[in-house]
Design an enzyme around this catalytic site. Sequence first.
Site, PDB file in Angstrom:
ATOM      1  N   TRP A   1     -10.167 -27.534 -16.213  1.00  0.00           N
ATOM      2  CA  TRP A   1     -11.175 -27.274 -15.178  1.00  0.00           C
ATOM      3  C   TRP A   1     -11.497 -28.521 -14.360  1.00  0.00           C
ATOM      4  O   TRP A   1     -12.106 -28.444 -13.299  1.00  0.00           O
ATOM      5  CB  TRP A   1     -12.451 -26.675 -15.783  1.00  0.00           C
ATOM      6  CG  TRP A   1     -13.272 -27.597 -16.644  1.00  0.00           C
ATOM      7  CD1 TRP A   1     -12.936 -28.090 -17.856  1.00  0.00           C
ATOM      8  CD2 TRP A   1     -14.584 -28.123 -16.358  1.00  0.00           C
ATOM      9  NE1 TRP A   1     -13.945 -28.886 -18.361  1.00  0.00           N
ATOM     10  CE2 TRP A   1     -14.966 -28.922 -17.458  1.00  0.00           C
ATOM     11  CE3 TRP A   1     -15.464 -27.994 -15.285  1.00  0.00           C
ATOM     12  CZ2 TRP A   1     -16.190 -29.598 -17.515  1.00  0.00           C
ATOM     13  CZ3 TRP A   1     -16.675 -28.666 -15.349  1.00  0.00           C
ATOM     14  CH2 TRP A   1     -17.027 -29.454 -16.456  1.00  0.00           C
TER      15      TRP A   1
ATOM     16  N   GLU B   1     -19.044 -31.377 -24.773  1.00  0.00           N
ATOM     17  CA  GLU B   1     -18.375 -30.851 -25.969  1.00  0.00           C
ATOM     18  C   GLU B   1     -18.895 -31.480 -27.252  1.00  0.00           C
ATOM     19  O   GLU B   1     -18.371 -31.218 -28.329  1.00  0.00           O
ATOM     20  CB  GLU B   1     -16.863 -31.040 -25.824  1.00  0.00           C
ATOM     21  CG  GLU B   1     -16.281 -30.113 -24.766  1.00  0.00           C
ATOM     22  CD  GLU B   1     -14.870 -30.495 -24.345  1.00  0.00           C
ATOM     23  OE1 GLU B   1     -14.533 -31.692 -24.453  1.00  0.00           O
ATOM     24  OE2 GLU B   1     -14.125 -29.609 -23.899  1.00  0.00           O
TER      25      GLU B   1
ATOM     26  N   LYS C   1     -21.927 -36.082 -24.528  1.00  0.00           N
ATOM     27  CA  LYS C   1     -20.705 -36.641 -23.960  1.00  0.00           C
ATOM     28  C   LYS C   1     -20.879 -36.761 -22.452  1.00  0.00           C
ATOM     29  O   LYS C   1     -20.503 -37.746 -21.840  1.00  0.00           O
ATOM     30  CB  LYS C   1     -19.571 -35.676 -24.303  1.00  0.00           C
ATOM     31  CG  LYS C   1     -18.182 -36.172 -24.081  1.00  0.00           C
ATOM     32  CD  LYS C   1     -17.206 -35.064 -24.525  1.00  0.00           C
ATOM     33  CE  LYS C   1     -15.765 -35.432 -24.325  1.00  0.00           C
ATOM     34  NZ  LYS C   1     -14.874 -34.272 -24.524  1.00  0.00           N
ATOM     35  N   GLN C   2     -21.421 -35.718 -21.879  1.00  0.00           N
ATOM     36  CA  GLN C   2     -21.749 -35.704 -20.454  1.00  0.00           C
ATOM     37  C   GLN C   2     -22.900 -34.708 -20.330  1.00  0.00           C
ATOM     38  O   GLN C   2     -22.967 -33.748 -21.081  1.00  0.00           O
ATOM     39  CB  GLN C   2     -20.568 -35.258 -19.614  1.00  0.00           C
ATOM     40  CG  GLN C   2     -20.116 -33.824 -19.902  1.00  0.00           C
ATOM     41  CD  GLN C   2     -18.827 -33.475 -19.174  1.00  0.00           C
ATOM     42  OE1 GLN C   2     -17.755 -33.432 -19.755  1.00  0.00           O
ATOM     43  NE2 GLN C   2     -18.954 -33.221 -17.897  1.00  0.00           N
TER      44      GLN C   2
END
Lengths: 770, 770
Positions: free
Chosen positions: A357, A488, A600-601
């Site tokens: 993506w 994630e 993670k983000q």
Amino acid sequence: MKKYLKTDEWNIIEEGFDPDRLRASESIFSLGNGRLGQRGNFEEAYTEDSLQGSYVGGITYADRTRVGWWKNGYPSFFSRVPNAPNWSGIYVRLIDEELDLAQWEVEQFTRRLDMKEGISYRDMTVESPKGHKLHIHVEHVNSMAQQNLCLIRYRVTSVNYKGKISLVPYINGDVTYERSNFNEKMWNILKAETRSDHAYIWAQVKREDSQLTCALTYELLRNGKPVTGTQIKIEKEKLTGFSAGADVKPGDEVTLLKYSAIVSTLYHDRRKLVEQAVKEAREARQIGWNSLLEAHRKVWQEIWDTTDVVIEGDPEAQQGIHFNIFQLYQSYRGEDPRLNIGAKGFTGEKYGGNTQWNTELCCVPFFLLSNPKEIVKNLLLYRYNQLPKAIENAEKLGFTHGAALYPMVTSNGEECHNEWEITFEEIHRNNIIAYAIDQYTVMTGSTSYVAKYGLEVLIAISRFWSQRVSFSQTKQQYVLLGVTGPNEYENNVNNNWYTNYSCVQCLKKTIEYIGLTAQKYPDEYARTCRITGFEISETEHWQEIIDKMYLPEDTEQGIFLQQEGYLDKVLDTVESIPAEERPVNQHWSWDRILRSCFIKQSDVLLGMYLYYYHFDKETVRRNFHFYEPRTLHESSLSPFVHSILAARIGETEKAYDLFLRATRLDLDDYNNEVHQGLHITSMAGSWLAIVQGFAQMQIRKNNTLRFSPIIPEKWTAYSFYMYFGGCMIQVRVTQSDITIHLIEGEQLSVMLYDQIYTLEAGKELKSEKK
Amino acid sequence: MKKYLKTDEWNIIEEGFDPDRLRASESIFSLGNGRLGQRGNFEEAYTEDSLQGSYVGGITYADRTRVGWWKNGYPSFFSRVPNAPNWSGIYVRLIDEELDLAQWEVEQFTRRLDMKEGISYRDMTVESPKGHKLHIHVEHVNSMAQQNLCLIRYRVTSVNYKGKISLVPYINGDVTYERSNFNEKMWNILKAETRSDHAYIWAQVKREDSQLTCALTYELLRNGKPVTGTQIKIEKEKLTGFSAGADVKPGDEVTLLKYSAIVSTLYHDRRKLVEQAVKEAREARQIGWNSLLEAHRKVWQEIWDTTDVVIEGDPEAQQGIHFNIFQLYQSYRGEDPRLNIGAKGFTGEKYGGNTQWNTELCCVPFFLLSNPKEIVKNLLLYRYNQLPKAIENAEKLGFTHGAALYPMVTSNGEECHNEWEITFEEIHRNNIIAYAIDQYTVMTGSTSYVAKYGLEVLIAISRFWSQRVSFSQTKQQYVLLGVTGPNEYENNVNNNWYTNYSCVQCLKKTIEYIGLTAQKYPDEYARTCRITGFEISETEHWQEIIDKMYLPEDTEQGIFLQQEGYLDKVLDTVESIPAEERPVNQHWSWDRILRSCFIKQSDVLLGMYLYYYHFDKETVRRNFHFYEPRTLHESSLSPFVHSILAARIGETEKAYDLFLRATRLDLDDYNNEVHQGLHITSMAGSWLAIVQGFAQMQIRKNNTLRFSPIIPEKWTAYSFYMYFGGCMIQVRVTQSDITIHLIEGEQLSVMLYDQIYTLEAGKELKSEKK
């Protein structure tokens, strides 16, 4: 973070040879031309650790899935762009010695990747165990003009050696693929032949129809003059080539020009594959090095002419952005809707060269804004063509009625990833496919794509969402249970804000484009209804979901929640983690990462980036200040988004730090993983961080282009080109003013801060910086 | 559900040969003796699909971990009890044909497993492609008396064949292991030798120290008379044995007695392994078939004398409970603290023969209540001895200060499972280790074990819990984030009620036993403090967790929640699932299972089973009625727990249905998986369902034994033996009354319903059933 490269605006320079950073350098010095690419491997033999990799786009191998514990719904295969026969090899032999940097002494080793011209240079002085000293100079090019050609100029100058030097240009089909799940060799060699003036390997991917042929021709020169008549043909089961030599004395030089042509069944009939490759290799030799290089340079010049970003006063940032644009165009040219952009491009095996993506998140807006060609249309068509597979993917998970779930990782549209928490649950990926269709429509101002292709995709995605939500009796709202967000570092959560929010946006946009198509393109609308079996009554349920979607938030703090329950975590900040435990994914067990508050983000911030026009600055600020300190940025997709939002809330220096991290992620190896390959797709993010971040380019109501630039203190100025609604502009921002120049197009409305201006053809708008 | 076996109280009978059910029958007809075991493979050649498996307890192979996507903390190896050299093989050869049930015609095929005597019989008439007809009769025994011996009587009667029949007893070391991660062979054959009167294979597990030797001797008889002097020695690289034959005419019979001795380095010095195996095989032949069988039968008689459960009026249930007790004792004898009970015993490869928490949940109470020997002490010592490894396991996940996390799956104490949601998150397993220590103490009435061994384990487990919880500012309570409960159909949830509740119980019990040990065993207490570095101040934090643990519940409905957020799911019942989609784990994708409300086994009900004395009947009833309709029972650990609770709330017929499911899980193959092996450990649950379920045996305050029996309508009566506090009693329940007989011991207080009685030695208590 391992920093060892010299800073230079147009060049990547490594000085000194260090075997421990070889894999990292092989990634950094990768070369490609959109059709084929390779890691920066040495041409000569190297008997120590190295990851040899040459890849051809669109050629894939179906690697049997490897998994510890099978789950229903896992795919049988993981697609990988196999390591192609090595077309770059050149052995260097003295009378009874062979050059091997692992065994020979290496002095004055320098590599230089010229990003302006797309040429990789290597210079070194080497000394054999017997004391023979040579100077080597290599130039390596994957032609951007003739995309089947790899060109190498390999020059050996004797320092103290007297005798014969043999140069052995070869193609080796006996290649391995480190990440192969079951150590399988991926190629059948159909034919390996050496004729008087060329050699080739014809190979077929095992269990696949795909074939390719690599053919080589060469020229040998001594002190600039052709050497002929001394060649020995080499023809082994999986290796072909020549040994060609010349006698030298100290001061003499021998130069090999190797012309390799790589052609595949993607563009050529299998029955003519050998013929075609040999023809192209022969023609290349005929055209000659100089002309070939001229054509290659010209393509790069054209790219830079419209894509270059200039940053004044910050060579590190300048080098980084050049590197990123350079690597992007080496990976993808946008001419073929069957190709996409591997997360690592052609620079490593990780992710198998597959599409993720990332493409839609980073590359679509980059190409849309920076390139006038129909690149993005091809990227959209890639997904459109894979819609039937996306519907199959959803069916495997129990969805019906034409619902589509686009794959997390794919080459041909079939999902090939096999972690349940990602494969089955990281469903937000569907959103970005829809978002890209909308972006394309907004940026180009053209609605024909969405009417003709996009709507089918939007309907299928909306059907997925409408089946994937469930109604919570407790909440009396719709919920999305068991999902993994872009972050994630939490898996299988309930009500990930970003997923829920973007689900609603997908449904809204679909309804909007259904209306538009029905009204403006009645024939396309009728066709779409017929093909998809769509009935307008379906939108009633969609509207109910839009109206009643649960979106977790903390009203007290005024923040949206990463996911339901996030605030139950111990809310530390990243600063509390000892440096030696970073990146945490290399040090902490998975459960510890999952239950920590560290992300993670940030998914919430990603939503605020994508739907910037929904959130006011204060809301962004509150959420940014809550999430940014808890964000590890261990995803390459993270820093640029955070940088853009930092710029938005006026935190210029924070934006700069994050920009630098996004831009020099690989050059400075922030996450200690560059040896695996480059983060190609997210490189586009660094360009976006300039345009959407520092320049604060936004599309406002009525599709008005708006800028409200800021500039980091360190920079004297920055400038970039941009396309919008059929026009091309150049924007230049200095510490004091902003200049916007309409380069192509007749007229364009531009909002600068809160004032609207009309740009006229060829004219410049100049305004003070706020 | 596949039902094809005849119902018989003491026998498992299969009539007719169906290759499609061969793997299932191989599981069902498994034979073992606690030290070694094997699937019910044919002795003769069979060239179609079959899972050949012979296993020796305590011998393991470290299979390299196979995983799609590595996570920090995963173990490098998965331990497996390798498939041992096949010691049961006997080829049957005519002049130029070899018996192969896959190729020959099979008539009148019958297998019978005599569970009373532990003998497997097989009878069949077979016809070769050339029309030669033979009748075969086989008896197969793994001696319970001499646990290194496998004994086979193989009789061939000629129906219409005239000529030589050769019988070939052999040992084959060239075995495979289907579930091997990388198709590795697990054995090195050290020596394969055939001497005049014996043959053997000496083998070593690859990369391990473990060795074993299988030796064979045999006797050949024609029409009951010894045949000698005709043998041919067979000695191949990995196969040894003899070919021994006799001429027959129709009506003649040839009988082979094969004596195999299997000895391993678990009990013998490697330098004497061959000698020992040969000695035992020779001695067996000397002792002879009849005497060996007599000794074997006697052991079974002793087991049944004290363990038999009689169910009158329900042969299916009677057969089931016999089968379960029989298979349990075939798998485990309790004599060696290095051995444990594989979830599949010696009946298949699944789970690799490793230890799981099933042992403590099912087998510990079974052996504790049904057997006077120190079996359970050995099971507890198994875990005690592995405490250092459990501490290492926890350290790998970032825990410190002597915290222990017992493995999910292990042979030597090291975790070998590699699914993050289980390996790292299914941490409730720690609880049952602690619970077993408490149970042992309560049931035996002896506190010396906990003082000497148990406390160390309890402290280490409590330390784990105290580090694993975190404090939620939002809730102002302690929470357990990112766990997987026993219901593995939800993963990575927050605040699984069972995990949180049992964490509290662990901490409480530890504090209780610290007090007890400090007071009653001051020396042991001092030693434990010294070894573990334990300081009493640690319990302050533990007490705080006990006081402030969050336990999710729905006060409106009066139920505890499977996990936080459970009520957001769509609350269907299992009845709504089409039959063809059951078991769902074979039909639904994993995400669909996870987000559905359907549970593999109910964690809340498990907690109510284990801590029955904490919950009144009404609370149990409410929770049972909420969860049971949503429970799929796709775990073998589920039905017996639910049956016990159904009995508790007086729902006798529901209890009966669940009991039957628990008891005939494998015989009726409820979950369509018996071909993989039997659910050995959960078999103990069916015994518990009688004792703790129908008879409602509970230990009440002051350690009073209480019964409040019910009886299914279908049953005339049921009876069982039970040990408690040094006494043995027999309980018999009919539709009208209850009889309790004190068989061993002087005196025992027993509560029957709400009245307390004192049982006297040899006397019977008889009372009306309520």
